[in-house]
Design a protein around this motif. Sequence first.
Motif, mmCIF file in Angstrom:
data_model
loop_
_atom_site.group_PDB
_atom_site.id
_atom_site.type_symbol
_atom_site.label_atom_id
_atom_site.label_comp_id
_atom_site.label_asym_id
_atom_site.label_seq_id
_atom_site.Cartn_x
_atom_site.Cartn_y
_atom_site.Cartn_z
ATOM 1 N N GLY A 18 0.811 -1.221 0.000
ATOM 2 C CA GLY A 18 0.000 0.000 0.000
ATOM 3 C C GLY A 18 0.842 1.267 0.000
ATOM 4 N N LEU A 19 2.088 1.160 -0.465
ATOM 5 C CA LEU A 19 3.015 2.292 -0.456
ATOM 6 C C LEU A 19 3.208 2.857 -1.859
ATOM 7 C CD1 LEU A 19 5.649 0.626 1.871
ATOM 8 C CD2 LEU A 19 3.940 2.328 2.522
ATOM 9 N N GLU A 20 3.811 4.025 -1.932
ATOM 10 C CA GLU A 20 4.152 4.626 -3.206
ATOM 11 C C GLU A 20 5.088 3.670 -3.956
ATOM 12 O OE1 GLU A 20 6.013 8.789 -4.897
ATOM 13 O OE2 GLU A 20 6.629 8.114 -2.901
ATOM 14 N N THR A 21 4.800 3.432 -5.222
ATOM 15 C CA THR A 21 5.592 2.492 -6.014
ATOM 16 C C THR A 21 6.780 3.221 -6.642
ATOM 17 O OG1 THR A 21 4.020 2.827 -7.827
ATOM 18 C CG2 THR A 21 3.722 0.869 -6.464
ATOM 19 N N LYS A 22 7.755 3.500 -5.781
ATOM 20 C CA LYS A 22 8.935 4.260 -6.167
ATOM 21 C C LYS A 22 10.086 3.858 -5.249
ATOM 22 C CE LYS A 22 10.150 9.100 -6.879
ATOM 23 N NZ LYS A 22 9.626 10.474 -6.762
ATOM 24 N N ALA A 23 11.263 3.608 -5.846
ATOM 25 C CA ALA A 23 12.439 3.245 -5.051
ATOM 26 C C ALA A 23 13.674 3.865 -5.687
ATOM 27 C CB ALA A 23 12.596 1.732 -4.978
ATOM 28 N N THR A 76 6.379 3.443 -11.034
ATOM 29 C CA THR A 76 5.273 3.169 -11.954
ATOM 30 C C THR A 76 3.965 3.495 -11.263
ATOM 31 O OG1 THR A 76 4.399 1.600 -13.564
ATOM 32 C CG2 THR A 76 4.835 0.740 -11.368
ATOM 33 N N ASP A 77 2.908 3.510 -12.053
ATOM 34 C CA ASP A 77 1.555 3.690 -11.532
ATOM 35 C C ASP A 77 0.729 2.522 -12.060
ATOM 36 O OD1 ASP A 77 -0.992 4.387 -10.785
ATOM 37 O OD2 ASP A 77 -1.008 6.302 -11.843
ATOM 38 N N PHE A 78 0.552 1.504 -11.234
ATOM 39 C CA PHE A 78 -0.180 0.315 -11.662
ATOM 40 C C PHE A 78 -1.651 0.596 -11.948
ATOM 41 C CE2 PHE A 78 3.362 -1.812 -9.340
ATOM 42 C CZ PHE A 78 3.854 -2.537 -10.408
ATOM 43 N N LYS A 79 -2.153 1.731 -11.487
ATOM 44 C CA LYS A 79 -3.561 2.070 -11.722
ATOM 45 C C LYS A 79 -3.750 2.812 -13.045
ATOM 46 C CE LYS A 79 -4.751 1.833 -6.989
ATOM 47 N NZ LYS A 79 -4.603 2.292 -5.724
#
Length: 136
Positions: A18-23, A76-79
Amino acid sequence: MKSGRLPVNVLIDLYNLGLETKATFDFINKTIKHVQAESIESRQLLNDYSSWLPVHFKNHNCDLTKLESLKITIWTDFKNTLPHEQNKQDRVFEVSAFTIWKADGRKEEIIEISQSQVIPKKFVGIEKMPRMTEMN
């Protein structure tokens, strides 16, 4: 990279938490930011790239010891997906990378790239997405 699945799996793991998809990967200090992105696969990604750097520099007649910083942020933005052209049941999403690097005596440089990935539609929008190795 030995596997394009590694960065996507790192992002999927963040999504599933449930976190921001960024690393962000810091290849000089060997660190990974978004502490929750720290995993066996993210370490493998960092190590694979770090092992490749000396070869890459040698191939381009560059001195790796002159590299002062190298950070790559992936996201990325999976949505935000689009239908796949050949199979409308699958969805296409973009994985982006933002690279910031600096060598001794040079100004900081920034490179941004993105690559499309395909994911089966049944996995888009679900609460917990399977990792790339589980989708096949």
